[in-house]
Design an enzyme around this catalytic site. Structure first.
Site, PDB file in Angstrom:
ATOM      1  N   ARG A 165       0.763  -1.394  -0.071  1.00  0.00           N
ATOM      2  CA  ARG A 165      -0.043   0.181   0.106  1.00  0.00           C
ATOM      3  C   ARG A 165       0.835   1.251  -0.313  1.00  0.00           C
ATOM      4  NH1 ARG A 165      -0.949   4.650   2.747  1.00  0.00           N
ATOM      5  NH2 ARG A 165      -0.048   3.594   4.628  1.00  0.00           N
ATOM      6  N   GLU A 166       0.985   2.009   1.017  1.00  0.00           N
ATOM      7  CA  GLU A 166       2.959   2.517   1.169  1.00  0.00           C
ATOM      8  C   GLU A 166       3.367   2.656  -0.123  1.00  0.00           C
ATOM      9  OE1 GLU A 166       2.630   5.611   3.162  1.00  0.00           O
ATOM     10  OE2 GLU A 166       3.779   6.286   2.210  1.00  0.00           O
ATOM     11  N   THR A 178       2.563  11.872   9.372  1.00  0.00           N
ATOM     12  CA  THR A 178       1.985  11.665   7.591  1.00  0.00           C
ATOM     13  C   THR A 178       3.694  12.129   6.752  1.00  0.00           C
ATOM     14  OG1 THR A 178       0.047  12.005   7.907  1.00  0.00           O
ATOM     15  CG2 THR A 178       0.734  12.271   5.767  1.00  0.00           C
ATOM     16  N   HIS A 208       2.032   4.877  12.277  1.00  0.00           N
ATOM     17  CA  HIS A 208       3.184   4.640  11.039  1.00  0.00           C
ATOM     18  C   HIS A 208       3.693   6.310  11.361  1.00  0.00           C
ATOM     19  CE1 HIS A 208       2.295   4.335   6.559  1.00  0.00           C
ATOM     20  NE2 HIS A 208       2.265   5.835   7.172  1.00  0.00           N
ATOM     21  N   HIS A 230       6.565   9.246   8.691  1.00  0.00           N
ATOM     22  CA  HIS A 230       7.304   8.590   7.825  1.00  0.00           C
ATOM     23  C   HIS A 230       9.368   9.582   8.137  1.00  0.00           C
ATOM     24  CE1 HIS A 230       4.608   8.414   3.802  1.00  0.00           C
ATOM     25  NE2 HIS A 230       4.349   8.236   4.983  1.00  0.00           N
ATOM     26  N   HIS A 236      39.905  -1.059  13.190  1.00  0.00           N
ATOM     27  CA  HIS A 236      38.796  -1.010  13.796  1.00  0.00           C
ATOM     28  C   HIS A 236      39.301  -3.422  12.912  1.00  0.00           C
ATOM     29  CE1 HIS A 236      35.746   2.148  13.516  1.00  0.00           C
ATOM     30  NE2 HIS A 236      36.595   2.257  14.022  1.00  0.00           N
TER      31      HIS A 236
HETATM   32  C1  HCA Z   1      -1.107   7.791   2.385  1.00  0.00           C
HETATM   33  C2  HCA Z   1      -1.693   8.604   4.432  1.00  0.00           C
HETATM   34  C3  HCA Z   1      -0.623   7.701   5.500  1.00  0.00           C
HETATM   35  C4  HCA Z   1      -2.033   6.992   5.988  1.00  0.00           C
HETATM   36  C5  HCA Z   1      -0.668   6.120   7.022  1.00  0.00           C
HETATM   37  C6  HCA Z   1      -2.393   5.377   8.416  1.00  0.00           C
HETATM   38  C7  HCA Z   1       0.239   8.836   5.822  1.00  0.00           C
HETATM   39  O1  HCA Z   1      -0.725   8.037   2.141  1.00  0.00           O
HETATM   40  O2  HCA Z   1      -2.816   8.072   2.421  1.00  0.00           O
HETATM   41  O3  HCA Z   1      -3.791   5.009   7.230  1.00  0.00           O
HETATM   42  O4  HCA Z   1      -1.882   5.880   9.277  1.00  0.00           O
HETATM   43  O5  HCA Z   1       1.249   8.723   6.083  1.00  0.00           O
HETATM   44  O6  HCA Z   1      -0.643   9.428   6.788  1.00  0.00           O
HETATM   45  O7  HCA Z   1       0.509   6.845   4.686  1.00  0.00           O
HETATM   46 CU    CU Z   2       2.642   7.103   5.185  1.00  0.00          CU
END
Ligand code: HCA
Ligand code: CU
Length: 402
Positions: A17-18, A171, A198, A200, A294
């Site tokens: 998905r992502e 996000t 989640h 980034h 090392h």
């Molecule tokens: C997206 C947003 C998402 C959703 C994360 C989640 C984000 O790309 O649709 O569902 O918890 O980073 O907010 O990936």
């Molecule tokens: Cu995301």
């Protein structure tokens, strides 16, 4: 009394998905099948797939995945719209990952709804999914730029409506581990359900943030293979596994850790990118030692400069001896592996020779071996059994016992 079992995170792999939101990614149905089987064999707890409303092929692929009979639960990402939830349910998923953008920025730029409105839509979607008996997660997109009061209002409402977990999404990758720890602790104190994180990687903190979320009470952590995702992605599976293993090997003991290099390579090939040279665990040089200080210590005691034992992850240690930063121990080790006996004084001279030659550029293993053999043959007391041809080998001193 037996000790209480350690709390362990559940890994939600969202490569399908992502990961598909990564600029260069486009997984064929066969790619998805192979990857799902590999991730399932590795042991991830959940596989998140693109919403079936994204495209006809996405819907077919989701049905294919739910028909594979995986041990991992197959979930899909769904907007809070009843039609979307119905389409997801029709694909036989084990759960729906609902989401709504909750920051003022996203509310204005993305969907234009106020908190009351989005809550009403969330409630309807949650009710529908709960009624079908699947797992329900509700996530606040852009949680770290959302007013805490709004977040708590939303999380406590969806908790009361019976979601299995709430999602805290960074996000745009702005959070620090301290901010994650603070927010997840606040949410932990406010809801009864599980918490998913989640994060980034725009600020380079994705792995640290996921680990901080777990420490503060998150139960589910999102990863993708290689960290693929929108922009520069989210927490990479190998990176998060490395971090968790260092905290406590028991946290990741139920996964097939030695399968990580092949998983990363598989996805890199599918997407057409290299495995990053500096990826934790799977990067080409993740277990390569170069400088004399090392290599000297690592040849005696691998743990001196290795936090992770390569053997646990199906990797081998590499000890470079042909650079100008090399040291006597690395050169002597290489010579010994070639069957060339040298006195300490001879090792010292040979090392000086290697360093001088390598000032023009590091010697390859073959070049170094040739030089070692030539050096040995030039000695007045050269033994008759010296190797004449160079051979290469991988250095593998005993695995470290951690
Ligand atoms: C997206 C947003 C998402 C959703 C994360 C989640 C984000 O790309 O649709 O569902 O918890 O980073 O907010 O990936
Ligand atoms: Cu995301």
């Amino acid at each position: 009394m037996t000790p209480a079992p350690a709390r362990r995170p559940l890994l939600v792999d969202t490569t399908l998905r992502e990961g598909e939101q990564f600029a260069a990614a486009h997984f064929s149905s066969e790619d998805k099948r192979r990857l799902a089987l590999a991730l399932d064999a590795f042991g991830v707890d959940y596989l998140e797939h693109t919403s079936p409303v994204a495209s006809p092929g996405s819907e077919r692929d989701l049905r294919m995945l739910t028909g594979l009979g995986l041990r991992a639960r197959v979930v899909t990402h769904v907007r809070c719209q009843e039609d979307d939830v119905r389409r997801a349910l029709g694909c036989g998923v084990d759960g729906v990952n609902l989401l709504f953008g909750t920051s003022a920025l996203l509310r204005a730029a993305s969907h234009g709804r106020g908190i009351d409105e989005l809550l009403a839509e969330a409630q309807a979607a949650i009710r529908l999914a709960r009624g079908a008996g699947v797992e329900v997660r509700f996530s606040c997109e852009d949680a770290f730029r959302t007013e805490t009061a709004d977040l708590l209002r939303i999380y406590t409402a969806v908790d009361a409506w019976g979601v299995d977990r709430v999602g805290v999404a960074d996000t745009v990758g702005v959070a620090t581990p301290q901010e994650v720890e603070r927010l997840v602790s606040t949410v932990r104190a406010a809801v009864r359900c599980d918490i998913e994180f989640h994060g980034h990687n725009d600020g380079g903190c994705a792995v640290a943030n996921a680990a901080a979320a777990f420490g503060a009470g998150a139960t589910h952590l999102n990863v993708t293979v290689l960290g693929l995702g929108e922009r520069n992605g989210i927490a990479p599976l190998s990176g998060l596994v490395a971090r968790l293993y260092l905290t406590d090997p028991a946290l990741v003991a139920r996964y097939d850790l030695a399968a990580l290099p092949a998983l990363d390579r598989m996805v890199a090939d599918m997407v057409g990118v290299p495995v990053p040279f500096n990826a934790c665990i799977t990067g080409e040089t993740a277990f390569t030692h170069k400088a004399g200080l090392h290599t000297n210590a690592v040849l005696r005691e691998p743990r001196s400069y290795e936090a992770l034992d390569p053997a646990v992850f199906g990797r081998e240690r590499q000890v470079l001896a042909g650079s100008r930063l090399t040291g006597r121990h690395a050169v002597a080790h290489r010579a010994a592996r070639l069957g060339v006996p040298l006195s300490p004084e001879q090792v010292r001279r040979l090392t000086a020779e290697v360093k001088a030659a390598a000032d023009a550029g590091a010697l390859t293993d073959d070049e170094l071996d040739a030089r070692i053999c030539a050096f040995a043959r030039s000695l007045p007391d050269a033994p008759p059994s010296l190797p004449t041809a160079e051979r290469t080998f991988h250095d593998s001193p005993p695995s470290n016992p951690r």
